[in-house]
Design an enzyme around this catalytic site. Sequence first.
Site, PDB file in Angstrom:
ATOM      1  CD  GLU A   1      40.713  13.670  30.284  1.00 29.24           C
ATOM      2  OE1 GLU A   1      39.453  13.547  30.826  1.00 29.24           O
ATOM      3  OE2 GLU A   1      41.705  13.065  30.827  1.00 29.24           O
TER       4      GLU A   1
ATOM      5  CD  GLU B   1      47.259  13.301  31.739  1.00 31.79           C
ATOM      6  OE1 GLU B   1      46.591  12.483  32.334  1.00 31.79           O
ATOM      7  OE2 GLU B   1      46.938  14.228  31.228  1.00 31.79           O
TER       8      GLU B   1
HETATM    9  O1  G3I Z   1      42.636  18.134  47.428  1.00 30.69           O
HETATM   10  C1  G3I Z   1      41.602  17.056  48.027  1.00 30.69           C
HETATM   11  C2  G3I Z   1      41.926  17.097  49.538  1.00 30.69           C
HETATM   12  O2  G3I Z   1      41.753  18.284  50.031  1.00 30.69           O
HETATM   13  C3  G3I Z   1      40.985  15.791  50.178  1.00 30.69           C
HETATM   14  O3  G3I Z   1      40.967  15.733  51.470  1.00 30.69           O
HETATM   15  C4  G3I Z   1      41.067  14.441  49.254  1.00 30.69           C
HETATM   16  C5  G3I Z   1      40.231  13.743  49.651  1.00 30.69           C
HETATM   17  O4  G3I Z   1      39.782  12.773  48.654  1.00 30.69           O
HETATM   18  O5  G3I Z   1      41.006  15.077  47.977  1.00 30.69           O
HETATM   19  C6  G3I Z   1      41.705  15.913  47.371  1.00 30.69           C
HETATM   20  O6  G3I Z   1      41.526  15.820  46.234  1.00 30.69           O
HETATM   21  C7  G3I Z   1      41.824  14.691  45.259  1.00 30.69           C
HETATM   22  C8  G3I Z   1      42.739  15.523  44.119  1.00 30.69           C
HETATM   23  O7  G3I Z   1      43.421  14.332  43.378  1.00 30.69           O
HETATM   24  C9  G3I Z   1      44.304  15.929  44.955  1.00 30.69           C
HETATM   25  O8  G3I Z   1      44.730  15.032  45.398  1.00 30.69           O
HETATM   26  C10 G3I Z   1      40.843  14.086  44.570  1.00 30.69           C
HETATM   27  O9  G3I Z   1      40.036  13.479  45.555  1.00 30.69           O
HETATM   28  C11 G3I Z   1      41.090  13.313  43.419  1.00 30.69           C
HETATM   29  O10 G3I Z   1      40.063  12.801  42.725  1.00 30.69           O
HETATM   30  C12 G3I Z   1      42.386  14.048  42.502  1.00 30.69           C
HETATM   31  O11 G3I Z   1      42.441  12.946  41.531  1.00 30.69           O
HETATM   32  C13 G3I Z   1      43.274  13.702  40.384  1.00 30.69           C
HETATM   33  C14 G3I Z   1      42.404  13.400  39.148  1.00 30.69           C
HETATM   34  O12 G3I Z   1      43.171  13.727  38.036  1.00 30.69           O
HETATM   35  C15 G3I Z   1      41.029  13.936  39.214  1.00 30.69           C
HETATM   36  O13 G3I Z   1      40.351  13.941  37.951  1.00 30.69           O
HETATM   37  C16 G3I Z   1      44.511  12.774  40.440  1.00 30.69           C
HETATM   38  O14 G3I Z   1      45.492  13.120  41.601  1.00 30.69           O
HETATM   39  C17 G3I Z   1      45.321  12.991  38.949  1.00 30.69           C
HETATM   40  O15 G3I Z   1      46.425  12.564  38.916  1.00 30.69           O
HETATM   41  C18 G3I Z   1      44.463  12.865  37.915  1.00 30.69           C
HETATM   42  O16 G3I Z   1      44.889  13.294  36.883  1.00 30.69           O
HETATM   43  C19 G3I Z   1      44.241  13.196  35.474  1.00 30.69           C
HETATM   44  C20 G3I Z   1      44.489  14.273  34.637  1.00 30.69           C
HETATM   45  O17 G3I Z   1      44.495  15.573  35.254  1.00 30.69           O
HETATM   46  C21 G3I Z   1      43.928  14.504  33.201  1.00 30.69           C
HETATM   47  N1  G3I Z   1      44.176  13.079  32.514  1.00 30.69           N
HETATM   48  C22 G3I Z   1      43.717  12.064  33.429  1.00 30.69           C
HETATM   49  C23 G3I Z   1      44.474  11.964  34.973  1.00 30.69           C
HETATM   50  C24 G3I Z   1      44.125  10.813  35.708  1.00 30.69           C
HETATM   51  O18 G3I Z   1      42.794  10.960  36.070  1.00 30.69           O
END
Ligand code: G3I
Length: 367
Positions: A174, A279
């Site tokens: 990105e 994805e």
């Molecule tokens: O790990 C913490 C945990 O310790 C905490 O308790 C919890 C509370 O919110 O958050 C957890 O982290 C989260 C993480 O996913 C793991 O579950 C984050 O808040 C959350 O923002 C994060 O979201 C991920 C996102 O990328 C971050 O930008 C999504 O799971 C994941 O599917 C998403 O994937 C991205 C690709 O990497 C790149 N392309 C876009 C795609 C969708 O955004």
Amino acid sequence: MKSIVFSLTFLSLFTLVACEGEDPVPEENTRPKTVAEYNKVTEGLIDYYPRDEYFAVGAAIEPASLDKPGEVALMKRHFNSLTAENVMKWSTLQPTEGNFNFGPADRIVDFAQANGMLVFGHTLCWHNQVPAWVFKDGEATASKELVLQRLQTHITTVMTHFKGKIYGWDVVNEAIDDGSATYKNNIWYQICGADYIYKAFETARVADPAAKLFYNDYSATNATKREKIYNLLVDLKGRGLVDGMGLQGHWNIEAPSNALITAAFDRYKSVDIELRISEMDVSIYPSDSDPESEYTSDISLKQSAAFGRYFSLFRSYRNDISGVTLWGMADNHTWLDNFPVAGRKNYPLLFDVNLVPKQAYFTVINF
Ligand code: G3I
């Protein structure tokens, strides 16, 4: 003479009839069309889309799925490629400088290897899920040199650790702007300009020359963004630094159109690189402002048609596409429940919240 001609004609007619009799009976389409039929067979997506004939079929997973027998069974039945949804990102792999945490990612890699699946590495350089320390030097902003040196260390250490176990990496994720600028004005760009992109790919090429190096982005079918991505790919290809383009495929039940998808496929493949749908999910909400909805039969029909349309295109580009990875396995776990609207339940995958195949699944496998 006449009798010879007659005999020959008779002989060929006889042969024709005999051959026709020997033609293999067309294989009956035994692919399930209902959940009841699905429950009677063992085949899954990877049987209907054999990798050597079509492409790898993957899913993004969290290590927690490996502790759930139902999800493990679903994984083994349908997917031959895994991507770590989060645990190969910088914030997990190197949360503090020099302290690498490979445990969660190793679990996914070990599982994939034990089950003959590919692993796709996601992602070495991104502006999200990268710790703040990378860009700091004490209280001050780190210099370009320091940031690039950290980038080099991170990529080299990570790719060396996983060497030989990863099919390909999303090296940079990105980096292209959605608006009128060329590059996204993220923290990497603010400190390093576009040099961080080249540094990432150059380092990756040296760290594991056998791994395929991908550029990965969303809205990759958007015509304006497509051209900017294309220019970057041409540049990287000219330097021998890129092997593939990952179109994320965060799509919805209406868009993008076939015309936009094929224009993007054609443009990227003209760079002579592999294509991946990296994805994929198909949101039930065409608009950010759509109110939350149940998964109605009308939505099911629309989503099934959209998945069918997208996979039909993938099949026609099967010589160019090396993998199609869904961003999750089933509707029980999807990032879209919290994006772009926090708490708006979405149903973007081929299996429902109970891991049961949806109509979209039956459409995707019956071709
Ligand atoms: O790990 C913490 C945990 O310790 C905490 O308790 C919890 C509370 O919110 O958050 C957890 O982290 C989260 C993480 O996913 C793991 O579950 C984050 O808040 C959350 O923002 C994060 O979201 C991920 C996102 O990328 C971050 O930008 C999504 O799971 C994941 O599917 C998403 O994937 C991205 C690709 O990497 C790149 N392309 C876009 C795609 C969708 O955004």
